[in-house]
Design a protein around this motif. Structure first.
Motif, short mmCIF file in Angstrom:
data_model
loop_
_atom_site.label_atom_id
_atom_site.label_comp_id
_atom_site.label_asym_id
_atom_site.label_seq_id
_atom_site.Cartn_x
_atom_site.Cartn_y
_atom_site.Cartn_z
N SER A 1 0.84 -1.20 0.00
CA SER A 1 0.00 0.00 0.00
C SER A 1 0.87 1.26 0.00
O SER A 1 0.49 2.28 -0.57
CB SER A 1 -0.95 -0.01 1.20
OG SER A 1 -0.21 -0.05 2.39
N GLU A 2 2.06 1.17 0.61
CA GLU A 2 2.97 2.32 0.60
C GLU A 2 3.48 2.61 -0.82
O GLU A 2 3.70 3.77 -1.17
CB GLU A 2 4.17 2.07 1.53
CG GLU A 2 3.89 2.30 3.00
CD GLU A 2 3.03 1.21 3.62
OE1 GLU A 2 2.86 0.15 2.99
OE2 GLU A 2 2.50 1.43 4.73
N THR A 3 3.65 1.56 -1.60
CA THR A 3 4.18 1.79 -2.95
C THR A 3 3.15 2.44 -3.87
O THR A 3 3.47 2.84 -4.98
CB THR A 3 4.64 0.46 -3.61
OG1 THR A 3 3.52 -0.43 -3.69
CG2 THR A 3 5.76 -0.18 -2.83
N LYS A 4 1.92 2.59 -3.39
CA LYS A 4 0.92 3.33 -4.17
C LYS A 4 1.17 4.84 -4.07
O LYS A 4 0.61 5.62 -4.83
CB LYS A 4 -0.50 3.04 -3.66
CG LYS A 4 -0.88 1.57 -3.70
CD LYS A 4 -1.40 1.15 -5.05
CE LYS A 4 -1.85 -0.30 -5.06
NZ LYS A 4 -0.78 -1.27 -4.68
N MET A 5 2.00 5.21 -3.10
CA MET A 5 2.31 6.64 -2.95
C MET A 5 3.31 7.06 -4.02
O MET A 5 3.86 6.24 -4.74
CB MET A 5 2.83 6.91 -1.55
CG MET A 5 1.78 6.69 -0.48
SD MET A 5 2.25 7.49 1.03
CE MET A 5 1.78 6.26 2.21
N ASP A 6 3.56 8.37 -4.11
CA ASP A 6 4.37 8.89 -5.21
C ASP A 6 5.88 8.85 -4.97
O ASP A 6 6.66 8.80 -5.90
CB ASP A 6 3.95 10.33 -5.53
CG ASP A 6 2.53 10.39 -6.07
OD1 ASP A 6 2.07 9.37 -6.61
OD2 ASP A 6 1.88 11.45 -5.94
N TYR A 7 6.27 8.92 -3.69
CA TYR A 7 7.70 9.09 -3.41
C TYR A 7 8.19 8.20 -2.28
O TYR A 7 7.42 7.82 -1.39
CB TYR A 7 8.00 10.55 -3.03
CG TYR A 7 7.72 11.53 -4.14
CD1 TYR A 7 8.65 11.74 -5.15
CD2 TYR A 7 6.51 12.23 -4.19
CE1 TYR A 7 8.39 12.64 -6.17
CE2 TYR A 7 6.25 13.13 -5.20
CZ TYR A 7 7.19 13.33 -6.19
OH TYR A 7 6.94 14.21 -7.21
N VAL A 8 9.49 7.93 -2.32
CA VAL A 8 10.19 7.28 -1.22
C VAL A 8 11.25 8.26 -0.72
O VAL A 8 11.94 8.88 -1.54
CB VAL A 8 10.90 5.99 -1.70
CG1 VAL A 8 11.59 5.30 -0.53
CG2 VAL A 8 9.92 5.05 -2.37
N GLY A 9 11.35 8.40 0.59
CA GLY A 9 12.41 9.22 1.16
C GLY A 9 13.37 8.34 1.94
O GLY A 9 12.94 7.41 2.63
N MET A 10 14.67 8.60 1.79
CA MET A 10 15.66 7.85 2.58
C MET A 10 16.62 8.83 3.23
O MET A 10 16.99 9.84 2.63
CB MET A 10 16.45 6.88 1.69
CG MET A 10 15.58 5.81 1.05
SD MET A 10 16.57 4.49 0.32
CE MET A 10 15.26 3.53 -0.47
N GLU A 11 17.01 8.52 4.47
CA GLU A 11 17.93 9.40 5.19
C GLU A 11 19.00 8.57 5.89
O GLU A 11 18.78 7.42 6.24
CB GLU A 11 17.17 10.25 6.23
CG GLU A 11 15.98 11.00 5.62
CD GLU A 11 15.68 12.32 6.32
OE1 GLU A 11 16.29 12.62 7.37
OE2 GLU A 11 14.82 13.06 5.78
N THR A 12 20.16 9.21 6.10
CA THR A 12 21.21 8.54 6.88
C THR A 12 20.81 8.61 8.36
O THR A 12 19.97 9.44 8.73
CB THR A 12 22.57 9.25 6.70
OG1 THR A 12 22.40 10.64 7.01
CG2 THR A 12 23.06 9.13 5.26
N PRO A 13 21.40 7.74 9.21
CA PRO A 13 21.01 7.76 10.64
C PRO A 13 21.21 9.14 11.27
O PRO A 13 20.40 9.56 12.10
CB PRO A 13 21.94 6.72 11.26
CG PRO A 13 22.30 5.80 10.14
CD PRO A 13 22.34 6.65 8.92
#
Lengths: 232, 259
Positions: B169-181
């Motif tokens: 269901s999350e992959t239905k969204m438009d974007y993925v955000g990734m951050e370093t710790p």
């Protein structure tokens, strides 16, 4: 008697003068991008002859640390550069003006004679129409180079989506080299072109703005007509 | 007599003068217009830094249109990045930036934090990820600076990752955000690119665990984007319909930077 001789079509003049600032912006912004990984040099037998580019050059043109700016300008103005080029090629083909431009079989031999003439080694230049043999080769080559820049450019702009172009250019790494070498070609063309325009004089130059040249026709001798076959 | 003079055809001399005047007039006006147009663009203000920053306002506006149009027109998940034999992979893998991987890290304690759409947080250990089927890729890594290098990475494909951890269901969204710790480096990815079959959460480089300077224990390898999007040392992953913050987009680069 003065007479107007049509020389350059409006479309040709438009494309020429739009291309000049577009290509300038493309070369300038391309330099800002190239600085990001400026590894090209001329090397032969282990000796480095020239490094693209020396530090003074970057300083003089204020090129350093402007990669993102270069990309922004390059990736926007490329569309105008391409549109103008596509329009020019389409116009030249449809109007038939390509006949005046594309090198003929004899052009490659004649171009040498033109060169010798321009260097004042040979007195006579080969007969020509609108463009001489050397011009035919140069003005066609620059269009081929433009197409090359678009193909190599797309190959490094979207190497995954346009993978077929990247393959055609011998891979991403080589495509970037080709793209750079073509740019050197433009600069070389520009230098020769400007020198030639200067040597050809004002009349020739202004015809690329006005479209025509003024020719002085001597009134034809009336009495002698029909006497002999007219020399042409 | 005098009134009819106007209808006399122009002499050649007059034609020459008239056409020269008009041509040079138009040419001069266009040249001046061009110079002023360029000055306007060159001196236009920089955008206020939000999701994007560092670019002249009109340029950014135009580029947001052209770059998205190009992506819509050209992008296909069927377009795969060219792969190479393992023997061609670089032994000395190039590394450019340390932002986000300079903070001290306890690798044994590291967990990947995934924020689901409902706010629920998953904590995933590296062993859980390594237990899943491994995908390997040898491809030409491309840096926005202009260099490229054939590199060999191994890890969990992002598609397998979302399947296994029920993030459909999350992959239905438009974007993925990734951050370093330490949250000092962060990237935003459009969902299509994240779900590209060659996108990896990599834990191996040249068949060995990813070294610290390359983003141990887990980093992103996203071959359809420039290197700057390949975040090292992933700390957290989230999903959103708004563009997540992106380190280099704030500094004047295009947000998508797709290849």
């Amino acid at each position: 008697m003065k007479e107007i001789k049509e020389k350059h079509s409006l479309a040709m003049r438009w494309c020429h003068w739009v291309n000049f600032p577009m290509l300038s912006i493309m070369i300038w912004s391309g330099m800002l991008i190239y600085w990001g990984d400026d590894e090209y040099k001329i090397k032969l037998f282990g000796h480095t002859y020239f490094v693209f580019f020396p530090e003074w050059f970057y300083k003089f043109f204020n090129i350093t640390h402007r990669l993102q700016e270069g990309m922004a300008f390059h990736f926007l103005f490329m569309w105008f550069f391409i549109l103008n080029g596509v329009f020019y090629v389409a116009y030249t083909l449809i109007s038939g003006e390509w006949r005046e431009l594309v090198p003929q079989r004899k052009s490659f031999k004649e171009a040498w004679l033109v060169l010798l003439h321009d260097l004042h080694i040979r007195k006579m230049a080969p007969p020509q129409k609108k463009y001489n043999a050397a011009q035919r080769i140069a003005y066609t080559a620059i269009i081929v180079m433009g197409i090359g820049s678009v193909i190599t450019g797309l190959a490094i702009y979207k190497p995954v989506q346009c993978y077929y172009l990247t393959r055609l250019c011998g891979g991403y790494h080589f495509a970037r080299i080709l793209h750079f070498v073509l740019t050197l070609g433009y600069v070389f063309f520009f230098v020769i072109h400007v020198v030639q325009v200067f040597l050809a004089g004002w009349k020739n130059f202004s015809s690329v703005i006005t479209g025509f040249e003024v020719v002085n026709n001597k009134p034809k001798p009336i009495i002698e007509k029909g006497h002999d076959e007219e020399a042409s | 007599m005098t009134k009819k003079q106007a209808k006399k055809p122009l002499t050649t001399e007059q034609k020459i003068n008239r056409r020269t005047f008009i041509s040079f007039g138009v040419f001069g006006a266009a040249a001046i217009g061009g110079v002023f147009g360029w000055k306007w663009l060159y001196n236009s203000p920089e955008e206020v830094t939000a999701i994007t920053g560092g670019t002249r306002v009109p340029l950014r506006r135009a580029l947001n249109k052209t770059e998205i149009a190009v992506r819509r027109l050209l992008y296909s998940e069927k377009h795969l990045v060219r792969t190479y034999p393992k023997s061609m992979a670089a032994k000395n893998v190039r590394q450019n930036s340390d932002v986000g991987v300079e903070s001290p890290i306890d690798l044994a304690a590291w967990k990947l934090q995934v924020t689901k759409g409902n706010g629920e947080k998953l904590l995933i250990g590296i062993e859980d990820i390594k237990a899943l089927p491994k995908t390997e890729i040898v491809y030409d890594f491309k840096c926005v600076e202009g260099w490229d290098q054939i590199q060999y990475w191994g890890g969990l494909s992002f598609v397998d990752f979302v399947k296994h951890f029920n993030l459909d269901s999350e992959t239905k969204m438009d974007y993925v955000g990734m951050e370093t710790p330490d949250k000092l480096y962060y990237v935003g990815l459009d969902m299509d690119s994240a779900l590209h079959p060659q996108t990896l959460l990599a834990y191996e480089m040249n068949e060995k665990p990813v070294p610290l300077n390359h983003g141990a224990p887990l980093r992103l390898i996203i071959p359809v984007k420039y290197g700057v999007k390949n975040l090292k040392r992933i700390g957290s992953i989230s999903f959103s319909n708004q563009r997540p913050r992106d380190y280099w987009a704030e500094k004047g680069y295009d947000y998508f930077l797709g290849l």
